[in-house]
Write a protein that holds these residues in place. Structure first.
Motif, PDB file in Angstrom:
ATOM      1  N   ILE A 262       0.843  -1.204   0.000  1.00  0.00           N
ATOM      2  CA  ILE A 262       0.000   0.000   0.000  1.00  0.00           C
ATOM      3  C   ILE A 262       0.878   1.254   0.000  1.00  0.00           C
ATOM      4  CG2 ILE A 262      -1.604   1.355   1.402  1.00  0.00           C
ATOM      5  CD1 ILE A 262      -2.937  -1.314   2.181  1.00  0.00           C
ATOM      6  N   SER A 263       1.925   1.238   0.825  1.00  0.00           N
ATOM      7  CA  SER A 263       2.845   2.386   0.858  1.00  0.00           C
ATOM      8  C   SER A 263       3.495   2.601  -0.505  1.00  0.00           C
ATOM      9  CB  SER A 263       3.940   2.164   1.899  1.00  0.00           C
ATOM     10  OG  SER A 263       3.389   2.020   3.172  1.00  0.00           O
TER      11      SER A 263
ATOM     12  N   CYS B  12       1.857   6.517  -6.984  1.00  0.00           N
ATOM     13  CA  CYS B  12       0.850   7.444  -7.536  1.00  0.00           C
ATOM     14  C   CYS B  12       1.261   8.893  -7.320  1.00  0.00           C
ATOM     15  CB  CYS B  12      -0.510   7.178  -6.894  1.00  0.00           C
ATOM     16  SG  CYS B  12      -1.250   5.625  -7.416  1.00  0.00           S
ATOM     17  N   ALA B  13       1.792   9.205  -6.148  1.00  0.00           N
ATOM     18  CA  ALA B  13       2.245  10.571  -5.878  1.00  0.00           C
ATOM     19  C   ALA B  13       3.391  10.949  -6.809  1.00  0.00           C
ATOM     20  CB  ALA B  13       2.680  10.700  -4.422  1.00  0.00           C
TER      21      ALA B  13
ATOM     22  N   ALA C 248       2.321   1.706  -3.412  1.00  0.00           N
ATOM     23  CA  ALA C 248       1.298   2.180  -4.352  1.00  0.00           C
ATOM     24  C   ALA C 248       1.017   3.667  -4.161  1.00  0.00           C
ATOM     25  CB  ALA C 248       0.017   1.366  -4.179  1.00  0.00           C
ATOM     26  N   VAL C 249       0.911   4.114  -2.920  1.00  0.00           N
ATOM     27  CA  VAL C 249       0.640   5.528  -2.646  1.00  0.00           C
ATOM     28  C   VAL C 249       1.791   6.396  -3.135  1.00  0.00           C
ATOM     29  CG1 VAL C 249       0.387   7.219  -0.776  1.00  0.00           C
ATOM     30  CG2 VAL C 249      -0.927   5.099  -0.729  1.00  0.00           C
ATOM     31  N   VAL C 250       3.014   5.992  -2.820  1.00  0.00           N
ATOM     32  CA  VAL C 250       4.179   6.771  -3.244  1.00  0.00           C
ATOM     33  C   VAL C 250       4.311   6.744  -4.762  1.00  0.00           C
ATOM     34  CG1 VAL C 250       6.698   6.902  -3.126  1.00  0.00           C
ATOM     35  CG2 VAL C 250       5.379   6.516  -1.062  1.00  0.00           C
TER      36      VAL C 250
END
Length: 80
Positions: free
Chosen positions: A32-33, A39-40, A35-37
Motif C-alpha cells: 500500500i505504501s 501514484c504521488a 502504491a501511494v508513493v
C-alpha cells in the motif's frame, strides 16, 4: 519510491520461508505504501516534466542571446 519497491521485493523473498498473519500485514502495508508513493510520484512528474523542459528551452534561449551579444560586441570593437 525506489526504496519502497526494494523493500517490497525483500519482503516477497522473506515470504518463501514462512507465512504468518504478521507477515501478511507487513506485506500489505509495504505494498500500500509503495502504491501511494508511486501514484504521488506519477502525479508530481506530470507537473515537473514541463518545468524541466522549459528550463532547457530557457537555457537555449540564453545561450543564443549570449552569442548574439558577443557578435554585437565584436562589431562594436571593430568599428572603434
Amino acid at each position: 519510491f525506489i526504496v519502497l519497491c526494494g523493500a517490497t521485493h525483500l519482503i516477497n523473498l522473506w515470504t518463501f520461508t514462512m507465512h504468518s498473519k504478521t507477515l501478511a500485514i507487513v506485506m500489505t502495508v509495504a505494498k500500500i505504501s509503495t502504491a501511494v508513493v508511486s501514484c504521488a510520484t506519477a502525479l508530481m512528474l506530470v507537473h515537473i516534466i514541463p518545468d524541466l523542459l522549459s528550463v532547457k528551452t530557457r537555457e537555449l534561449f540564453l545561450k543564443n542571446k549570449a552569442e548574439e551579444l558577443d557578435r554585437e560586441m565584436g562589431l562594436i570593437r571593430t568599428q572603434e
